[in-house]
Design a protein around this motif. Structure first.
Motif, PDB file in Angstrom:
ATOM      1  N   ALA A 125       9.958 -14.575 -32.173  1.00  0.00           N
ATOM      2  CA  ALA A 125       9.626 -15.495 -31.252  1.00  0.00           C
ATOM      3  C   ALA A 125      11.041 -16.230 -30.795  1.00  0.00           C
ATOM      4  N   ASP A 126      11.995 -16.204 -31.631  1.00  0.00           N
ATOM      5  CA  ASP A 126      13.021 -17.208 -31.233  1.00  0.00           C
ATOM      6  C   ASP A 126      14.320 -16.279 -31.153  1.00  0.00           C
ATOM      7  N   THR A 127      14.083 -14.916 -31.098  1.00  0.00           N
ATOM      8  CA  THR A 127      15.075 -13.893 -30.589  1.00  0.00           C
ATOM      9  C   THR A 127      14.969 -13.071 -29.503  1.00  0.00           C
ATOM     10  N   TYR A 128      13.630 -12.903 -29.060  1.00  0.00           N
ATOM     11  CA  TYR A 128      12.971 -11.949 -28.321  1.00  0.00           C
ATOM     12  C   TYR A 128      12.933 -12.756 -26.838  1.00  0.00           C
ATOM     13  N   CYS A 129      13.922 -12.088 -25.738  1.00  0.00           N
ATOM     14  CA  CYS A 129      14.040 -12.661 -24.439  1.00  0.00           C
ATOM     15  C   CYS A 129      12.802 -11.742 -23.665  1.00  0.00           C
ATOM     16  N   ALA A 130      11.990 -12.591 -23.310  1.00  0.00           N
ATOM     17  CA  ALA A 130      10.776 -11.861 -22.182  1.00  0.00           C
ATOM     18  C   ALA A 130      11.474 -11.341 -21.129  1.00  0.00           C
ATOM     19  N   PRO A 131      11.138 -10.087 -20.571  1.00  0.00           N
ATOM     20  CA  PRO A 131      11.994  -9.598 -19.560  1.00  0.00           C
ATOM     21  C   PRO A 131      11.479 -10.252 -18.139  1.00  0.00           C
ATOM     22  N   HIS A 132      10.372 -10.640 -18.046  1.00  0.00           N
ATOM     23  CA  HIS A 132       9.834 -11.263 -16.910  1.00  0.00           C
ATOM     24  C   HIS A 132      10.115 -12.769 -16.789  1.00  0.00           C
ATOM     25  N   CYS A 133      10.752 -13.483 -17.632  1.00  0.00           N
ATOM     26  CA  CYS A 133      10.624 -15.038 -17.658  1.00  0.00           C
ATOM     27  C   CYS A 133      11.627 -15.714 -16.916  1.00  0.00           C
ATOM     28  N   GLY A 134      12.780 -15.913 -17.203  1.00  0.00           N
ATOM     29  CA  GLY A 134      13.723 -16.456 -16.485  1.00  0.00           C
ATOM     30  C   GLY A 134      13.633 -18.065 -16.332  1.00  0.00           C
ATOM     31  N   GLY A 155       0.951  -1.188  -0.007  1.00  0.00           N
ATOM     32  CA  GLY A 155       0.111  -0.151   0.107  1.00  0.00           C
ATOM     33  C   GLY A 155       0.737   1.213  -0.009  1.00  0.00           C
ATOM     34  N   LYS A 156       1.975   1.076  -0.338  1.00  0.00           N
ATOM     35  CA  LYS A 156       2.968   2.319  -0.074  1.00  0.00           C
ATOM     36  C   LYS A 156       3.181   2.762  -1.600  1.00  0.00           C
ATOM     37  N   PHE A 157       3.022   2.402  -2.568  1.00  0.00           N
ATOM     38  CA  PHE A 157       3.296   2.916  -4.067  1.00  0.00           C
ATOM     39  C   PHE A 157       2.052   3.614  -4.721  1.00  0.00           C
ATOM     40  N   ASP A 158       2.514   4.653  -5.387  1.00  0.00           N
ATOM     41  CA  ASP A 158       1.415   5.252  -6.004  1.00  0.00           C
ATOM     42  C   ASP A 158       1.499   4.738  -7.591  1.00  0.00           C
ATOM     43  N   VAL A 159       2.594   4.351  -8.135  1.00  0.00           N
ATOM     44  CA  VAL A 159       3.016   4.140  -9.405  1.00  0.00           C
ATOM     45  C   VAL A 159       3.712   2.692  -9.687  1.00  0.00           C
ATOM     46  N   MET A 160       3.466   2.091 -10.627  1.00  0.00           N
ATOM     47  CA  MET A 160       4.098   0.981 -11.132  1.00  0.00           C
ATOM     48  C   MET A 160       4.558   0.919 -12.462  1.00  0.00           C
ATOM     49  N   MET A 161       5.761   0.685 -12.856  1.00  0.00           N
ATOM     50  CA  MET A 161       6.343   0.567 -14.154  1.00  0.00           C
ATOM     51  C   MET A 161       6.615  -0.876 -14.516  1.00  0.00           C
ATOM     52  N   LEU A 162       6.093  -1.237 -15.676  1.00  0.00           N
ATOM     53  CA  LEU A 162       6.347  -2.567 -16.031  1.00  0.00           C
ATOM     54  C   LEU A 162       6.755  -2.893 -17.261  1.00  0.00           C
ATOM     55  N   ALA A 163       7.471  -3.837 -17.620  1.00  0.00           N
ATOM     56  CA  ALA A 163       7.608  -4.396 -18.906  1.00  0.00           C
ATOM     57  C   ALA A 163       6.300  -4.804 -19.343  1.00  0.00           C
ATOM     58  N   TYR A 164       5.603  -4.371 -20.365  1.00  0.00           N
ATOM     59  CA  TYR A 164       4.115  -4.774 -20.829  1.00  0.00           C
ATOM     60  C   TYR A 164       4.004  -4.394 -22.320  1.00  0.00           C
ATOM     61  N   ALA A 207       3.301   1.610 -18.792  1.00  0.00           N
ATOM     62  CA  ALA A 207       4.092   0.369 -19.540  1.00  0.00           C
ATOM     63  C   ALA A 207       5.296   0.722 -20.042  1.00  0.00           C
ATOM     64  N   MET A 208       6.272  -0.023 -19.923  1.00  0.00           N
ATOM     65  CA  MET A 208       7.423   0.026 -20.696  1.00  0.00           C
ATOM     66  C   MET A 208       7.856  -1.073 -21.575  1.00  0.00           C
ATOM     67  N   LYS A 209       9.014  -0.934 -22.331  1.00  0.00           N
ATOM     68  CA  LYS A 209       9.249  -1.978 -23.343  1.00  0.00           C
ATOM     69  C   LYS A 209       8.082  -2.290 -24.184  1.00  0.00           C
ATOM     70  N   THR A 210       7.466  -1.063 -24.701  1.00  0.00           N
ATOM     71  CA  THR A 210       6.241  -1.397 -25.375  1.00  0.00           C
ATOM     72  C   THR A 210       6.240  -1.777 -26.643  1.00  0.00           C
ATOM     73  N   LEU A 211       7.403  -1.702 -27.242  1.00  0.00           N
ATOM     74  CA  LEU A 211       7.646  -2.160 -28.584  1.00  0.00           C
ATOM     75  C   LEU A 211       8.451  -3.461 -28.825  1.00  0.00           C
ATOM     76  N   LYS A 212       8.378  -4.079 -27.610  1.00  0.00           N
ATOM     77  CA  LYS A 212       8.708  -5.336 -27.551  1.00  0.00           C
ATOM     78  C   LYS A 212      10.171  -5.950 -28.248  1.00  0.00           C
ATOM     79  N   GLY A 213      11.008  -4.946 -27.933  1.00  0.00           N
ATOM     80  CA  GLY A 213      12.298  -5.179 -28.582  1.00  0.00           C
ATOM     81  C   GLY A 213      12.714  -4.536 -29.621  1.00  0.00           C
ATOM     82  N   ALA A 214      11.686  -3.572 -30.168  1.00  0.00           N
ATOM     83  CA  ALA A 214      11.641  -2.664 -31.363  1.00  0.00           C
ATOM     84  C   ALA A 214      12.607  -3.186 -32.363  1.00  0.00           C
ATOM     85  N   LYS A 215      12.243  -4.626 -32.965  1.00  0.00           N
ATOM     86  CA  LYS A 215      13.150  -5.171 -33.785  1.00  0.00           C
ATOM     87  C   LYS A 215      12.524  -5.141 -35.388  1.00  0.00           C
TER      88      LYS A 215
END
Ligand code: SF4
Ligand code: SF4
Length: 298
Positions: free
Chosen positions: A209-218, A99-108, A133-141
């Protein structure tokens, strides 16, 4: 320009990196006050706990005390965090629960793991958080992508419209390289993609699909005996190749505790561990060749 006519964000960082958990309240405040001096303004609208992949830094009592004091003194208005790591879900849920944050910025972005929409919905519904939302262009490829020549000019607007089409997203972060981006990107603001544009996004997804590494994945990380941060290495490669931020990419790569120098000689137990079909060893070896720039001896 009146100060209230623009929104100014900063982060709890110094030129040598993020302030770690346990930094004193005084030091947290000091870096913001130094920022204010450099910016020539009395207050910032938003301070991020930036690129946060650990709960200690997110929930550090000292950062929250420092923010409370800065807010009371009129030097800051909102507190946020940003994350684009495999721990994104833990970090985002903890931030919402606190409950302490006003803003969340995520790769989306389009084609991302659908569970992320639930987290964004929760942030908006339960805490009325602004979602950026950041990384909005999904790698900008899209420029130079083979088989995508006819679609490349309409891709950025389609991708931005996809993000804006989510009612829980407040705004998007995107880099502007050329003046024409002002018209191009602003046109997409607040709109949703039509069927043709969705088809453009689907085609982009299949071609990258075979070159874009999804930021949340791992998903591959546990397969590497060297404990390499594969996602970070491939993200820095993306900054170099696709974002054209060569200097930043090289600096970030140089800052990694372990780099991909070992990959070329490795037996590659990571092979087949990427659910998206990324050929990890090949991409890691290529990343090291691009990013391992050492100063030449004089
Ligand atoms: S090739 Fe590189 S990333 Fe893959 S397992 Fe070996 S060291 Fe890890
Ligand atoms: S290489 Fe594949 S499995 Fe590994 S983090 Fe990237 S997208 Fe996930």
């Amino acid at each position: 320009v009146p100060r209230e006519s623009f929104f100014l964000a900063t982060k709890w960082c110094t030129p040598i990196g993020h302030l770690p958990a346990g930094t004193s309240v005084e030091r947290y405040k000091e870096v913001v006050e130094e920022s204010l001096g450099r910016l020539g303004t009395d207050y910032v609208d938003l301070i991020h706990v930036h690129s946060c992949d650990e709960l200690d830094r997110l929930l550090d009592p000292n950062v929250h005390e420092a923010f409370a004091q800065l807010k009371a003194e009129g030097k800051a208005r909102f507190l946020g965090f940003s994350s684009h790591t495999p721990n994104l879900l833990d970090v985002a849920n903890a931030a919402i629960d606190s409950g302490k944050f006003d803003v969340m910025m995520l790769a989306y972005h389009h084609g991302i793991w659908p569970g992320l929409s639930d987290v964004i919905g929760r942030a908006s519904r339960e805490q009325d958080m602004g979602v950026v939302a950041m990384k909005t262009l999904k790698g900008a490829k899209h420029h130079g992508l083979e088989g995508f020549e006819d679609e490349q000019d309409s891709y950025a607007q389609a991708a931005l419209k996809w993000v804006h089409g989510d009612p829980n997203v407040s705004c998007a972060v995107i880099s502007f390289f050329d003046l024409q981006h002002v018209d191009e990107y602003l046109y997409a603001s607040g709109k949703t993609p039509n069927a043709d544009e969705v088809a453009v996004l689907d085609k982009y997804d299949s071609l990258t699909a075979d070159t874009y590494c999804a930021p949340h994945c791992g998903a591959c990380l546990s397969s590497c005996p060297e404990k390499l941060a594969i996602n970070d290495v491939l993200r820095h490669r993306m900054y170099f190749e696709d974002y054209r931020s060569e200097r930043q990419a090289i600096d970030l790569y140089a800052g990694l505790k372990r780099n991909a120098s070992v990959c070329a000689e490795c037996s590659a137990p990571c092979t087949g561990s990427c659910p998206f079909g990324i050929r990890i060893q090949e991409r890691m070896v290529g990343a090291h060749e691009l990013l391992d720039v050492r100063p030449t001896a004089s």
